[in-house]
Design an enzyme around this catalytic site. Structure first.
Site, PDB file in Angstrom:
ATOM      1  N   LYS A 106      18.480  -2.921   3.004  1.00 45.48           N
ATOM      2  CA  LYS A 106      17.451  -3.896   3.327  1.00 45.48           C
ATOM      3  C   LYS A 106      16.489  -4.188   2.138  1.00 45.48           C
ATOM      4  O   LYS A 106      15.555  -3.375   1.893  1.00 45.48           O
ATOM      5  CB  LYS A 106      16.858  -3.361   4.473  1.00 45.48           C
ATOM      6  CG  LYS A 106      16.436  -4.296   5.601  1.00 45.48           C
ATOM      7  CD  LYS A 106      15.266  -5.228   5.109  1.00 45.48           C
ATOM      8  CE  LYS A 106      13.968  -4.637   4.937  1.00 45.48           C
ATOM      9  NZ  LYS A 106      13.018  -5.843   4.553  1.00 45.48           N
TER      10      LYS A 106
ATOM     11  N   GLU B 212      10.083   7.599  -1.883  1.00 47.89           N
ATOM     12  CA  GLU B 212       9.295   7.384  -2.827  1.00 47.89           C
ATOM     13  C   GLU B 212       8.121   6.599  -2.741  1.00 47.89           C
ATOM     14  O   GLU B 212       8.312   5.334  -2.572  1.00 47.89           O
ATOM     15  CB  GLU B 212      10.107   6.712  -4.147  1.00 47.89           C
ATOM     16  CG  GLU B 212       9.497   6.855  -5.713  1.00 47.89           C
ATOM     17  CD  GLU B 212       8.800   5.878  -5.969  1.00 47.89           C
ATOM     18  OE1 GLU B 212       7.632   5.932  -5.666  1.00 47.89           O
ATOM     19  OE2 GLU B 212       9.231   4.870  -6.678  1.00 47.89           O
TER      20      GLU B 212
ATOM     21  N   CYS C 161       5.066   1.699  -8.879  1.00 45.99           N
ATOM     22  CA  CYS C 161       4.636   2.945  -8.230  1.00 45.99           C
ATOM     23  C   CYS C 161       4.084   3.992  -9.364  1.00 45.99           C
ATOM     24  O   CYS C 161       3.158   4.700  -8.738  1.00 45.99           O
ATOM     25  CB  CYS C 161       5.966   3.526  -7.689  1.00 45.99           C
ATOM     26  SG  CYS C 161       7.435   3.593  -8.817  1.00 45.99           S
TER      27      CYS C 161
ATOM     28  N   GLU D  46      -4.102   3.642  -3.792  1.00 49.16           N
ATOM     29  CA  GLU D  46      -3.223   2.662  -4.613  1.00 49.16           C
ATOM     30  C   GLU D  46      -3.572   1.239  -4.518  1.00 49.16           C
ATOM     31  O   GLU D  46      -3.348   1.081  -3.272  1.00 49.16           O
ATOM     32  CB  GLU D  46      -1.763   3.107  -4.326  1.00 49.16           C
ATOM     33  CG  GLU D  46      -0.772   2.428  -5.115  1.00 49.16           C
ATOM     34  CD  GLU D  46       0.602   2.610  -4.840  1.00 49.16           C
ATOM     35  OE1 GLU D  46       0.890   2.413  -3.711  1.00 49.16           O
ATOM     36  OE2 GLU D  46       1.308   3.012  -5.837  1.00 49.16           O
TER      37      GLU D  46
END
Ligand code: NAI
Ligand code: MG
Length: 487
Positions: free
Chosen positions: A181, A256, A290, A391
């Site tokens: 997806k 992750e 990331c 983040e």
């Protein structure tokens, strides 16, 4: 209105199930937008439960034959997939730049890396083996490594093509079949990848794609009873939601979930290399990475020198549409992300950090209609500030001073994340001490993005668990069966 984009992108992209893309028909769709100018690129099928059911059924049906195909044959198909990716590089680079906003250089890296995943795992295809366990003369015992069946892969938008290959290649190599997806903002190249794979000889049903929103298609996929394993890359809250959904089927996960990675420059570093490394660690892909080195820890004695040079370099970055060869930083991929970064620019100021360069949305010719952010550096940052703890996922660097190695370790580890760290020093003892003491899945010394497709990759702490890349990734997609017998 007919520009290059319409020649290269089709006007509709839908789920890719059982070897072909669904027809446009009466499907519900949403637009995929070019973040560099707000124009509609194409329409994407808003798939949901029924597409997920079809894709999982196709993957389930394809599983036994794919599992039983000899490794060497799987490897040969993988090599053809890698070749076909390379043959299509120009088109794929263009599509990824168009859909994601990233520069041609970043897209080129993604496409080449995807080809590398298939090459790397092709080489492993006929080398997987179990162990024998000594139980004495009376018994024999050995292990078999067996695939789970259908694996689900929820992919984010920052490096879609590469992240799809990163999950699917080792999962298939291990004998599983897959349903992917992609993120709603960047679905195009994942469908192109599935199509390339089938053209290269991958049997229909082994690699399926369902397009659609996370809360519809994504949620239906991760909770499907016939899915045996789930891999997710994205935000912490969505990772937690997927974990809860996976509890129903007791499915193992690879998660992750990003980071707030410290990049640490010691006074004994080769400064020129360290500065260049720090620059790329936060500015590559406009910071939507990331593993971005988003917290720069600099020894006080070299702090001003490092910051001055980075400010100068940042102010020379040429922003523009990723598809233009001259652009050095592209647009922010999603509308939500564009808002989020601007909020953090405000938050940082309110917390008392100082903007050394950048600090707002970028405007000007070629930029006004797009989602561009000035590459930004905050100085006088305390590690307790939100801009050092959360983040941001944009070209926003938080610079923090330190005076001792002890303090550097303490600041580096004072975060809920633990994905990556960079260490810049010429002192070998210090390099290894830091490597041992930093709580992160990856520590890179004297080169920030040092690991390739061969090196295991994943998080400590809230950056997630499980490892992608390398041989480790294949073992994630295999379960151990022990066979023991009395002689
Ligand atoms: P997200 O984590 O919500 O989206 C990632 C993927 O998950 C997309 O494909 C989305 O459709 C899917 N998804 C969303 N909800 C789902 C559900 N309930 N079940 C199954 N799939 C679902 O991330 P989002 O909102 O796009 O970005 C938010 C933040 O996440 C970013 O600002 C960044 O901090 C972080 N992020 C981290 C990434 C990484 O590489 N670790 C990649 C992308 C975002
Ligand atoms: Mg897009």
């Amino acid at each position: 209105m007919l520009s290059t984009k319409t020649r290269i992108a089709e006007s509709f992209y839908g789920s890719f199930i059982d070897g072909h893309m669904v027809d446009e028909g009466t499907n519900r769709t949403f637009d995929s937008i070019n973040p560099a100018n707000g124009e509609v690129i194409t329409s994407i099928q808003a798939g949901g439960k029924s597409e997920v059911d079809d894709a999982v059924a196709s993957a389930k049906a394809a599983f036994p034959a794919w599992r039983d195909l000899p490794g060497v044959e799987k490897g040969r198909i993988f090599l053809k997939i890698a070749e076909k990716i390379k043959e299509n590089t120009e088109r794929l680079v263009y599509l990824e730049s168009l859909d994601n906003g990233k520069t041609r250089m970043d897209a080129q890296f993604d496409v080449m890396t995807s080809a590398r995943y298939f090459e790397y795992y092709a080489g492993l295809a006929d080398k997987l083996a179990g162990e024998t366990i000594p139980l004495g003369d009376t018994h024999i015992s050995y292990t078999r490594s067996e695939p789970f069946g259908v694996t689900a892969h929820i992919v984010p938008w920052n490096a879609a093509f590469q992240q799809a290959a990163r999950g699917v290649a080792p999962a298939l190599l291990a004998g599983n079949t897959a349903v992917v997806k992609p993120a709603e903002d960047t679905s195009i190249t994942t469908i192109e990848l599935a199509r390339i794979a089938v053209e290269a000889g991958l049997p229909a049903g082994v690699f399926n794609v369902v397009t659609g929103l996370g809360r519809d298609a994504g949620a239906a996929l991760v909770s499907h009873p016939d899915v045996g394993r789930v891999t997710f890359t994205g935000s912490v809250p969505t990772g937690q939601e997927i974990m809860r959904a996976s509890a129903e089927n007791l499915n193992p996960l690879t998660l992750e979930l990003g980071g707030k990675s410290p990049n640490i420059i010691f006074e004994d570093a080769k400064l020129e290399d360290a500065i260049r490394g720090a620059f790329f660690a936060i500015n590559i892909n406009a910071g939507q990475v990331c593993a971005a080195g988003s917290r720069l820890l600099v020894h006080s004695s070299v702090h001003d020198q490092v910051v001055d040079k980075l400010v100068e370099m940042n102010s020379q970055i040429k922003l523009g549409p990723g598809t233009d060869a001259a652009s050095q930083m592209g647009a922010i991929t999603t509308a939500a992300q564009f808002e989020k970064i601007q909020e953090y620019l405000e938050i940082g100021r309110n917390e008392g950090a100082e903007v050394a360069v950048g600090g707002s949305r970028a405007t000007g010719e070629n930029l006004d209609a797009g989602r561009f952010i000035q590459p930004t550096i905050f100085v006088n940052v305390q590690n307790s500030m939100r801009i050092a703890q959360e983040e941001i996922f944009g070209p926003v660097l938080s610079v923090i001073r330190f005076d001792t190695e002890e303090e550097a370790v303490q600041i580096a580890n004072d975060t809920r994340y633990g994905l990556t760290a960079g260490v810049w020093t010429q002192n070998l003892g210090r390099a290894h001490r830091m490597a041992a003491r930093i709580q992160a899945g990856q520590v890179n010394v004297n080169d920030y993005f040092a690991g390739g497709v061969q090196a295991p990759f994943g998080g400590f702490k809230q950056s997630g668990y499980g490892r992608e890349k390398g041989v480790h990734a294949v073992s994630e997609y295999l379960q151990t069966k022990t066979v023991s017998m009395k002689l």
